[in-house]
Design an enzyme around this catalytic site. Sequence first.
Site, PDB file in Angstrom:
ATOM      1  N   CYS A  45       0.840  -1.215   0.000  1.00  0.00           N
ATOM      2  CA  CYS A  45       0.000   0.000   0.000  1.00  0.00           C
ATOM      3  C   CYS A  45       0.866   1.253   0.000  1.00  0.00           C
ATOM      4  CB  CYS A  45      -0.922   0.009   1.217  1.00  0.00           C
ATOM      5  SG  CYS A  45      -2.072  -1.374   1.259  1.00  0.00           S
TER       6      CYS A  45
HETATM    7  C1  BEZ Z   1       0.491  -4.628   1.864  1.00  0.00           C
HETATM    8  O1  BEZ Z   1       0.163  -3.499   1.497  1.00  0.00           O
HETATM    9  O2  BEZ Z   1       1.652  -5.019   1.754  1.00  0.00           O
HETATM   10  C2  BEZ Z   1      -0.535  -5.563   2.434  1.00  0.00           C
HETATM   11  C3  BEZ Z   1      -1.660  -5.059   3.056  1.00  0.00           C
HETATM   12  C4  BEZ Z   1      -2.587  -5.935   3.612  1.00  0.00           C
HETATM   13  C5  BEZ Z   1      -2.388  -7.299   3.512  1.00  0.00           C
HETATM   14  C6  BEZ Z   1      -1.261  -7.784   2.852  1.00  0.00           C
HETATM   15  C7  BEZ Z   1      -0.346  -6.917   2.311  1.00  0.00           C
END
Ligand code: BEZ
Length: 211
Positions: A45
Amino acid sequence: MNLQLGDTAPDFTAETTEGTIHFYDWLGDSWGILFSHPKDFTPVCTTELGEVARLKGEFAKRGAKVIGISVDDVNSHNSWSQDIEDATGNKLNFPLIGDEERKVADLYGMIPPNAENTLTVRSVFVIGPDKKVKLTITYPASTGRNFEEILRALDSLQLTASYSVATPVNWHEGEDVIIATSVSDEAAKEKFPKGFNSVKSYLRYTPQPNR
Ligand code: BEZ
């Protein structure tokens, strides 16, 4: 709610990192890109939000506004924004909705009913100036999106909204486009004065008409 292409994008009022937003008022006559991410302070994210900040000018050139959302609150988004800038070099420059009550997420079906958790997935809704949903994509949390592809698709959506054309595989702005099969050869001569190349009766290429 499972929103389909052509449906009216639901209006809402929400708290964001740029204050309270009434969605339709905020959109005005612009195109809108509403995209969800699963969770603040997570790696993928962070890269995505930095990338959207980098591309904001490209969306603006196309008359499109971008707005992000997750089920974290606005305080969390604000704290995370410094990390986004540190990690990507791009300062958060568009609003992020704090949707801890999942009101917008539920309106747009951003939380799959059979998911193991209640986090928003990586949804994108492209909304036209008529407030209709023009494009949707959904990626799982583990797969970061390609926002250059969203720009490419937006170019296609905007072109095909104005001309009787479609865009072929891997098309980019400036490349030849396909004349809609609903247009006869006779009509195509009128509509596309730059001419066209018939590869098959149903596959006719013409230079991009607005360039
Ligand atoms: C991420 O942004 O890396 C992420 C967010 C939620 C679950 C898994 C990965």
